[in-house]
Structure formats: structure tokens, C-alpha cells
Design a protein around this motif. Structure first.
Motif, PDB file in Angstrom:
ATOM      1  N   VAL A   1      -5.735  -7.152 -16.044  1.00 21.50           N
ATOM      2  CA  VAL A   1      -5.372  -6.818 -14.818  1.00 21.50           C
ATOM      3  C   VAL A   1      -6.231  -7.216 -13.569  1.00 21.50           C
ATOM      4  O   VAL A   1      -7.544  -7.461 -13.736  1.00 21.50           O
ATOM      5  N   PHE A   2      -5.644  -7.653 -12.667  1.00 25.31           N
ATOM      6  CA  PHE A   2      -6.305  -8.248 -11.490  1.00 25.31           C
ATOM      7  C   PHE A   2      -6.227  -7.149 -10.558  1.00 25.31           C
ATOM      8  O   PHE A   2      -5.243  -6.368 -10.245  1.00 25.31           O
ATOM      9  N   THR A   3      -7.399  -6.970  -9.749  1.00 27.85           N
ATOM     10  CA  THR A   3      -7.490  -5.836  -8.782  1.00 27.85           C
ATOM     11  C   THR A   3      -7.865  -6.167  -7.579  1.00 27.85           C
ATOM     12  O   THR A   3      -8.655  -7.255  -7.462  1.00 27.85           O
ATOM     13  N   ILE A   4      -7.327  -5.579  -6.339  1.00 29.40           N
ATOM     14  CA  ILE A   4      -7.586  -6.007  -5.109  1.00 29.40           C
ATOM     15  C   ILE A   4      -7.738  -4.594  -4.411  1.00 29.40           C
ATOM     16  O   ILE A   4      -6.816  -3.577  -4.261  1.00 29.40           O
ATOM     17  N   LYS A   5      -8.970  -4.201  -3.850  1.00 27.16           N
ATOM     18  CA  LYS A   5      -9.613  -3.150  -3.147  1.00 27.16           C
ATOM     19  C   LYS A   5      -8.578  -2.883  -1.934  1.00 27.16           C
ATOM     20  O   LYS A   5      -8.278  -3.722  -1.338  1.00 27.16           O
ATOM     21  N   TYR A   6      -8.628  -1.497  -1.593  1.00 22.31           N
ATOM     22  CA  TYR A   6      -7.828  -0.790  -0.456  1.00 22.31           C
ATOM     23  C   TYR A   6      -8.327  -1.410   0.748  1.00 22.31           C
ATOM     24  O   TYR A   6      -7.625  -2.213   1.480  1.00 22.31           O
ATOM     25  N   ASP A   7      -9.615  -1.800   1.217  1.00 18.49           N
ATOM     26  CA  ASP A   7     -10.139  -2.222   2.347  1.00 18.49           C
ATOM     27  C   ASP A   7      -9.957  -3.690   2.444  1.00 18.49           C
ATOM     28  O   ASP A   7      -9.624  -3.977   3.591  1.00 18.49           O
ATOM     29  N   ASP A   8      -9.946  -4.279   1.289  1.00 18.82           N
ATOM     30  CA  ASP A   8      -9.460  -5.759   1.302  1.00 18.82           C
ATOM     31  C   ASP A   8      -8.393  -6.305   1.577  1.00 18.82           C
ATOM     32  O   ASP A   8      -7.716  -7.121   2.096  1.00 18.82           O
ATOM     33  N   VAL A   9      -7.392  -5.268   0.903  1.00 18.83           N
ATOM     34  CA  VAL A   9      -5.975  -5.445   1.275  1.00 18.83           C
ATOM     35  C   VAL A   9      -5.721  -5.200   2.679  1.00 18.83           C
ATOM     36  O   VAL A   9      -4.988  -5.941   3.572  1.00 18.83           O
ATOM     37  N   GLN A  10      -6.297  -4.211   3.283  1.00 22.80           N
ATOM     38  CA  GLN A  10      -5.934  -3.968   4.814  1.00 22.80           C
ATOM     39  C   GLN A  10      -6.655  -5.268   5.680  1.00 22.80           C
ATOM     40  O   GLN A  10      -6.152  -5.525   6.633  1.00 22.80           O
ATOM     41  N   ALA A  11      -7.643  -5.688   5.191  1.00 23.49           N
ATOM     42  CA  ALA A  11      -8.464  -6.957   5.840  1.00 23.49           C
ATOM     43  C   ALA A  11      -7.539  -7.990   5.812  1.00 23.49           C
ATOM     44  O   ALA A  11      -7.312  -8.814   6.979  1.00 23.49           O
ATOM     45  N   ILE A  12      -6.960  -8.584   4.739  1.00 22.18           N
ATOM     46  CA  ILE A  12      -6.053  -9.534   4.696  1.00 22.18           C
ATOM     47  C   ILE A  12      -4.877  -9.321   5.301  1.00 22.18           C
ATOM     48  O   ILE A  12      -4.340 -10.379   5.927  1.00 22.18           O
ATOM     49  N   TYR A  13      -4.246  -8.069   5.459  1.00 17.20           N
ATOM     50  CA  TYR A  13      -3.203  -8.087   6.230  1.00 17.20           C
ATOM     51  C   TYR A  13      -3.434  -8.216   7.831  1.00 17.20           C
ATOM     52  O   TYR A  13      -2.588  -8.888   8.392  1.00 17.20           O
ATOM     53  N   ALA A  14      -4.648  -7.666   8.309  1.00 20.68           N
ATOM     54  CA  ALA A  14      -5.080  -7.861   9.692  1.00 20.68           C
ATOM     55  C   ALA A  14      -5.193  -9.516   9.995  1.00 20.68           C
ATOM     56  O   ALA A  14      -5.107 -10.009  11.019  1.00 20.68           O
ATOM     57  N   LYS A  15      -5.492 -10.266   8.776  1.00 16.01           N
ATOM     58  CA  LYS A  15      -5.758 -11.835   9.109  1.00 16.01           C
ATOM     59  C   LYS A  15      -4.651 -12.329   9.160  1.00 16.01           C
ATOM     60  O   LYS A  15      -4.610 -13.634   9.602  1.00 16.01           O
ATOM     61  N   SER A  16      -3.586 -12.144   8.293  1.00 17.33           N
ATOM     62  CA  SER A  16      -2.380 -13.085   8.125  1.00 17.33           C
ATOM     63  C   SER A  16      -1.183 -12.297   8.216  1.00 17.33           C
ATOM     64  O   SER A  16      -0.824 -11.386   7.463  1.00 17.33           O
TER      65      SER A  16
END
Length: 191
Positions: A102-117
Motif C-alpha cells: 500500500v502507498f500512503t499519503i498523509k492528510y496534511d500532504d494531500v492538502q498541501a498538494i491541492y494548494a500547490k496544483s
């Protein structure tokens, strides 16, 4: 990494530059069969991508019965969306039905990526729509179809599922007792 990139691009176009935002925040974990990735009462703090393996999502009803509500096979994203969005405790369990990667992406990282792109923001919206459709499909199946029609629907839409899980788990997903599923299958064979 190629499987997750292909899965993302199958949902929406994504440039290599946008995809590169994922690489530093993506972690890989190995999950043994019968291990819970998430349990009731825990907050879902990650979006998951099943690279290899098979999972079931279930809850425990008031009588103590485990009721299957979703199955996930590789390669596919999965998440307890309500818990993830609200950062509140989950009511569900995610259990590995096979040894899995399983690949995992943390909640905060998801939010940061949304804000950047904008491309990632679009991806998030499309994933939310996809999860809504999956949840709604099961709700409407349980509300509007007879047990026999539910079985036929599952057989037509997800035939591979019958080779991956026991009849007990299929009965739970369909909202019937295992002995009822057995009788239902016999009736369908006679037709």
C-alpha cells in the motif's frame, strides 16, 4: 510508482511536474493478510493506494456482526472518506484479505498538494465524486434491489470478486444471511 501514476492519469490528465509533487510525500507499507490498516475509533489520516493485494471495508453492527461495505483490489485508491475529510474517528475497519503493498499519503500532504496544483485539486474533486458513486451504488442496491437482483448485479459488475472472497463475505456485502445466499444461488442455477 508507475502503477499509481497510471491510476492518477486514468482519472485526469496530470503533467510530470504535477506528478513529481507526489514523490516526496508517498510512503510504502507492507500489510499482512488479516491485518487492519484502519480500525473503528481511529482517524483515517491517509489516502491509500493499493498497489498489490486485496482489502475489505466493514463495520460491526449492533449485534456484533461484521458487515462488508466495500472491497478494493489493486491497483486502486481507497480511503474512509468521511473520517479523512472530517478528521474524526472512523466507524469502519479496513482489513487486508491478502498480503498487500500500500502507498500512503498523509492528510496534511494531500492538502498541501491541492494548494500547490490545480491539477491535483481537480484530481481530489474527481476522487470525491468517484467515492460518492461507489457509496451510492451500494446504498441503492440495498434499498431498491431484491436479494436475487443484488446477487446478479454483483455477478455482472464485479465477477472477479467471487474468486477472491468467500460466500460468507459476499452474503454480508449483499445484506443476506449465508444460508439465504446458498438458497438464492441454487434457485438461479435452476433457471
Amino acid at each position: 510508482m508507475d502503477s499509481i501514476k497510471a491510476a492518477i492519469r486514468s482519472i485526469t490528465p496530470m503533467s510530470d511536474a504535477d506528478l513529481s509533487l507526489l514523490e516526496p510525500v508517498l510512503a510504502t507499507i507492507q500489510v499482512k493478510k488479516r491485518t487492519h490498516l484502519l480500525e473503528e475509533g481511529q482517524v483515517c489520516r491517509h489516502v491509500y493506494f493499493l498497489n498489490k493485494g486485496f482489502f475489505r471495508m466493514y463495520y460491526v453492527d449492533l449485534e456484533g456482526n461484521a458487515i462488508n461495505s466495500r472491497f478494493v483490489e489493486a491497483p486502486q485508491f481507497f480511503v474512509d472518506f468521511n473520517s479523512f475529510l472530517s478528521q474524526q474517528p472512523s466507524r469502519y475497519y479496513w482489513e487486508a484479505m491478502q498480503d498487500s503493498e500500500v502507498f500512503t499519503i498523509k492528510y496534511d500532504d494531500v492538502q498541501a498538494i491541492y494548494a500547490k496544483s490545480a491539477a491535483w485539486d481537480r484530481f481530489g474533486r474527481l476522487m470525491a465524486e468517484h467515492v460518492y458513486k461507489q457509496v451510492n451504488e451500494r446504498i441503492e442496491m440495498l434499498l431498491f434491489l431484491s436479494p436475487e437482483d443484488r446477487y446478479q448485479f454483483l455477478l455482472n459488475k464485479y465477477p472477479q470478486l467471487f474468486n477472491q472472497v468467500s460466500q460468507f463475505h459476499i452474503a454480508s456485502y449483499l445484506g443476506v444471511k449465508p444460508e439465504s445466499l446458498s438458497r438464492l444461488r441454487k434457485r438461479l442455477l435452476r433457471k
